[in-house]
Design an enzyme around this catalytic site. Structure first.
Site, PDB file in Angstrom:
ATOM      1  N   PHE A  10      65.194  -9.196  -8.469  1.00  0.00           N
ATOM      2  CA  PHE A  10      66.290  -9.257  -7.504  1.00  0.00           C
ATOM      3  C   PHE A  10      65.710  -9.610  -6.146  1.00  0.00           C
ATOM      4  O   PHE A  10      64.791  -8.941  -5.662  1.00  0.00           O
ATOM      5  CB  PHE A  10      67.038  -7.932  -7.416  1.00  0.00           C
ATOM      6  CG  PHE A  10      68.255  -7.996  -6.527  1.00  0.00           C
ATOM      7  CD1 PHE A  10      69.469  -8.443  -7.033  1.00  0.00           C
ATOM      8  CD2 PHE A  10      68.181  -7.634  -5.197  1.00  0.00           C
ATOM      9  CE1 PHE A  10      70.594  -8.524  -6.213  1.00  0.00           C
ATOM     10  CE2 PHE A  10      69.286  -7.717  -4.366  1.00  0.00           C
ATOM     11  CZ  PHE A  10      70.498  -8.155  -4.875  1.00  0.00           C
ATOM     12  N   ASP A  50      57.909  -9.910  -2.822  1.00  0.00           N
ATOM     13  CA  ASP A  50      59.156  -9.355  -2.288  1.00  0.00           C
ATOM     14  C   ASP A  50      58.985  -7.845  -2.206  1.00  0.00           C
ATOM     15  O   ASP A  50      59.102  -7.136  -3.194  1.00  0.00           O
ATOM     16  CB  ASP A  50      60.320  -9.737  -3.207  1.00  0.00           C
ATOM     17  CG  ASP A  50      61.648  -9.135  -2.759  1.00  0.00           C
ATOM     18  OD1 ASP A  50      61.646  -8.173  -1.960  1.00  0.00           O
ATOM     19  OD2 ASP A  50      62.691  -9.611  -3.230  1.00  0.00           O
ATOM     20  N   LYS A  86      65.048  -3.415   4.231  1.00  0.00           N
ATOM     21  CA  LYS A  86      65.501  -2.077   3.875  1.00  0.00           C
ATOM     22  C   LYS A  86      64.934  -1.008   4.806  1.00  0.00           C
ATOM     23  O   LYS A  86      65.416  -0.847   5.925  1.00  0.00           O
ATOM     24  CB  LYS A  86      65.188  -1.786   2.405  1.00  0.00           C
ATOM     25  CG  LYS A  86      66.123  -2.525   1.430  1.00  0.00           C
ATOM     26  CD  LYS A  86      65.968  -2.009   0.018  1.00  0.00           C
ATOM     27  CE  LYS A  86      66.922  -2.719  -0.956  1.00  0.00           C
ATOM     28  NZ  LYS A  86      68.318  -2.320  -0.780  1.00  0.00           N
TER      29      LYS A  86
END
Length: 407
Positions: free
Chosen positions: A140, A225, A254
């Site tokens: 993702f 990532d 995040k």
């Protein structure tokens, strides 16, 4: 303007685009790892806003940083730089492999920048034909069209027309598959150093090292990532530091802002040179408010005691989940690293992760899912042991209610 009486879950259905399905509760206040809803019911937060609230809610250091900056300067755009952005970039380069930083607002934007840089690097140094991007099933990387295509979950990318081309997906942790696929047409490999959304799946050291060697062999860039694994989440400041493999590009978001939207792409001077003036940009990237908060986050979580505390809390979580599983055997494995953990449901409970999430909410503890078969935990990196213990008691009550109903 909506009255207080109208601010209910039903209003969401009236005024919001229906791409989310939020829970019925509406939190209004948070402190540390606890939240309170409109009825002042208390919840223990094991979700952390999906690995975002790394220091819990309303941490005094972050409140002070935001309040102080709010009285100085809010926005300039990148026609000028600003002091908080310069300080944050300098800190990130000192603490990582990187020489250069590009700021954005979200993980998807940081990943978009990374992918564009990889393609531009290949065009500048080789040819436009060196365009293949290799990524992994169940990965993702965000919701922009480019990043959702590179992400390995077709349910998120199908149904929007033709996708960006030259993107190939293979199984995670399968070194033989990527060895067979890679060639001099590969411009980049994009991977999470621990898959989060895809089920909390850790890589083997051999796999990560093998991917690095293949990238070097074929003059391809390795993009990590670390949107979910970065900023202390695994017990290292960034997950790559615990794997012994250095990427060419790293993305983070995040928990970088502890709840304030901010993201960054980190890379080397040589690679950064390919994004010349005008080739990429972001109006809000490097926003003074965001960077001031992120600087406070990094200064706090990079402390050795905080990172060591993440590893201690991992053990507390594992022990708590194992104790629950001893009484109500529904988990086949507890996997992950640091405070990115997944409790994998055993065969007879598969497909019921969301049932556990909902039941947990009713008992006053917030958890996440990573697919239909994994209950995910991404709490504050400084969550108190008393909160962990009480949250485990509430989670056990939720699981017991489901377990006994099935008996």
């Amino acid at each position: 303007m909506a009255t207080e009486e109208k601010l209910q879950r039903s209003l969401f259905n009236e005024v919001m685009v229906p791409c989310y399905a939020p829970m019925d509760i509406i939190p209004v206040r948070g402190q540390g790892s606890r939240l309170w809803d409109q009825q002042q019911r208390e919840y223990i937060d094991f979700a952390g806003g999906i690995a975002v609230s790394c220091l819990g809610h309303c941490h005094p250091v972050l409140v002070e940083a935001l309040t102080e900056q709010a009285q100085k300067l809010w926005h300039l755009s990148n026609v000028m730089t600003n002091e908080p952005a310069l300080r944050l970039a300098d800190t990130l380069t000192q603490l990582t492999f990187a020489d250069k930083v590009f700021f954005a607002n979200s993980g998807a934007e940081a990943n978009e920048a990374a992918l564009k840089l990889a393609r531009r690097y290949a065009v500048d140094n080789f040819s436009a034909d060196k365009d293949q991007i290799i990524a992994f099933h169940h990965g993702f990387h965000g919701r922009t069209f480019f990043t959702v295509t590179v992400g390995g979950q077709s349910t998120y990318s199908d149904g929007f027309g033709p996708k960006p081309q030259a993107v190939t997906h293979i199984p995670y942790n399968d070194l033989a598959a990527i060895t067979e696929l890679m060639s001099d047409k590969t411009c980049a490999v994009m991977m999470e150093p621990l898959q989060g959304e895809g089920g909390v799946i850790s890589p083997t050291i051999e796999f990560v090292q093998g991917v690095r060697e293949l990238c070097d062999k074929h003059h391809a860039l390795l993009i990590f990532d670390e949107v979910q694994t970065g900023n202390g989440r695994t017990g290292d400041l960034f997950a790559y530091q615990g794997l012994g493999v250095t990427p060419d590009i790293l993305t983070t978001a995040k928990s970088l802002g502890g709840g304030f939207p901010v993201a960054a792409m980190l890379t080397t001077t040589a690679l950064a040179a390919h994004l010349k003036v005008g080739t990429h940009g972001s109006t809000y990237g490097g926003n003074p408010l965001a960077c001031a908060v992120a600087e406070a986050v990094i200064d706090t979580i990079s402390q050795p005691a905080v990172l060591a505390g993440v590893k201690q809390r991992e053990q507390w979580f594992r022990e708590g989940l194992q104790q629950i599983n001893h009484r109500y055997p529904i988990f086949s494995d507890i996997r992950g690293k640091g405070l990115l953990l997944g409790a994998v449901l055993c065969p007879q409970w598969q497909g019921r992760a969301r049932d556990i999430l909902v039941a947990a909410g009713k008992e006053g503890v917030m958890v996440l899912v990573a697919g239909a078969d994994v209950v995910r935990f991404t709490p504050s990196l400084v969550i108190d042991k008393t909160d962990i213990d009480e949250g485990m008691q509430r989670l056990e009550a939720a699981i017991a209610s489901l377990y006994n109903a099935d008996s």
